[in-house]
Structures are given as structure tokens and as C-alpha cells.
Design an enzyme around this catalytic site. Structure first.
Site, mmCIF file in Angstrom:
data_model
loop_
_atom_site.group_PDB
_atom_site.id
_atom_site.type_symbol
_atom_site.label_atom_id
_atom_site.label_comp_id
_atom_site.label_asym_id
_atom_site.label_seq_id
_atom_site.Cartn_x
_atom_site.Cartn_y
_atom_site.Cartn_z
ATOM 1 C CG ASP A 33 -2.237 1.114 1.447
ATOM 2 O OD1 ASP A 33 -2.811 0.625 0.904
ATOM 3 O OD2 ASP A 33 -1.784 2.396 1.219
ATOM 4 C CD GLN A 96 -14.655 -0.652 -3.062
ATOM 5 O OE1 GLN A 96 -15.370 -0.663 -2.102
ATOM 6 N NE2 GLN A 96 -14.253 -0.618 -3.792
ATOM 7 C CB VAL A 98 -9.220 2.224 -4.619
ATOM 8 C CG1 VAL A 98 -9.264 1.385 -6.660
ATOM 9 C CG2 VAL A 98 -8.100 3.060 -4.227
ATOM 10 C CG HIS A 102 -8.637 -2.607 -2.249
ATOM 11 N ND1 HIS A 102 -10.089 -2.347 -2.981
ATOM 12 C CD2 HIS A 102 -8.908 -2.595 -0.964
ATOM 13 C CE1 HIS A 102 -10.434 -1.546 -2.072
ATOM 14 N NE2 HIS A 102 -9.303 -1.023 -1.220
ATOM 15 C CG HIS A 104 -6.840 -2.868 2.940
ATOM 16 N ND1 HIS A 104 -5.892 -1.507 2.929
ATOM 17 C CD2 HIS A 104 -8.237 -2.300 2.834
ATOM 18 C CE1 HIS A 104 -7.330 -0.369 2.483
ATOM 19 N NE2 HIS A 104 -7.762 -0.863 2.024
#
Ligand code: 5GP
Ligand code: ZN
Length: 116
Positions: A33, A96, A98, A102, A104
Site C-alpha cells: 500500500d 472504500q 478504490v 481489494h 488489505h
């Protein structure tokens, strides 16, 4: 769903934006990240563009199983045997930013519960 030309994570998959990759196979990619929230902080994504968990269809079941299995592999490869946190933010109210699914992967420190 095919790649979205405006999606930052699709651009990382395509190699158009650099990222520090920590895992890659045919179906999924994990990279560090940009703004780490823990000593180890990677983002694990399907290579296919799927905006949120709410867009998943039955055809994605195998892909998402592969994704979760990869999370364990990434954690083990980075010495997170003592424990790690997986976070999936779905939609804006959950944070959220993006809109390409995904997870993390966070590790290397203690984590509180409930999460913030
Ligand atoms: P979200 O808030 O959508 O769950 O998480 C998006 C994450 O993507 C954030 O933690 C943010 O730091 C990270 N991020 C945003 N843009 C980039 C980028 O271009 N490269 C990398 N490596 N991470 C990014
Ligand atoms: Zn995308």
C-alpha cells in the site's frame, strides 16, 4: 468484467503504474500500500476488474477462493505468523476509495477490536 482504463489498480495490473509487488500469479496480485497503516500493509486484488464485493457473481467463487488462499501465503512469506488482519472496505460508507475489489493485509503490530 474486463479492465477499466480509469481504474488505478487495473493500471497496476497492466504495469502502467509502478507498485512494489509481493505476490503475483495468473489470477491475483498483491502489492504494498502507498500509505501503510501498519509495518506490513499490502493490497491483494483479483486481476479482473470487479468494483466491489457486491458485484461478485457465482462465476467468481473460485477466483475469490484463490484470493483468500493467497492472503495466507503472502502473510506467511512476510513473517506474519503471529497474526495479521484482513480488511475489506465495501462502498464509501465503509471507507472504500478504490473501486476494484481489494483486501488489505496488515501485520507487524497489535490490532484493536472492534476496528475503527
Ligand atoms: P480503500 O480505502 O479503497 O479500502 O483502500 C485503498 C488503498 O489503496 C488505500 O490504502 C491507499 O493508500 C491505496 N492506494 C491508493 N492509490 C494507490 C496507488 O497508486 N498505489 C498503491 N500501492 N496504493 C494505492
Ligand atoms: Zn480495476
Amino acid at each position: 468484467m474486463s479492465a477499466d482504463p480509469h481504474c488505478i489498480f487495473c493500471k497496476i495490473v497492466a504495469g502502467q503504474i509502478p507498485a512494489e509487488k509481493v505476490h503475483e500469479d495468473e489470477h491475483v496480485l498483491a502489492f504494498k500500500d502507498l500509505h501503510p497503516a501498519a509495518p506490513f500493509h499490502a493490497l491483494l486484488i483479483p486481476k479482473e476488474h470487479i468494483p466491489t464485493l457486491n458485484h461478485l457473481e457465482e462465476e467468481h467463487d473460485l477466483l475469490m477462493g484463490r484470493l483468500l488462499r493467497a492472503a495466507g501465503r503472502v502473510a506467511a512469506a512476510h513473517g506474519l505468523g503471529a497474526g495479521y488482519r484482513l480488511v475489506g472496505n465495501c462502498e464509501r460508507a465503509a471507507g472504500q476509495e478504490v473501486f476494484h475489489i481489494h483486501v488489505h493485509i496488515l501485520g507487524g503490530r497489535k490490532f484493536g477490536w472492534p476496528p475503527g
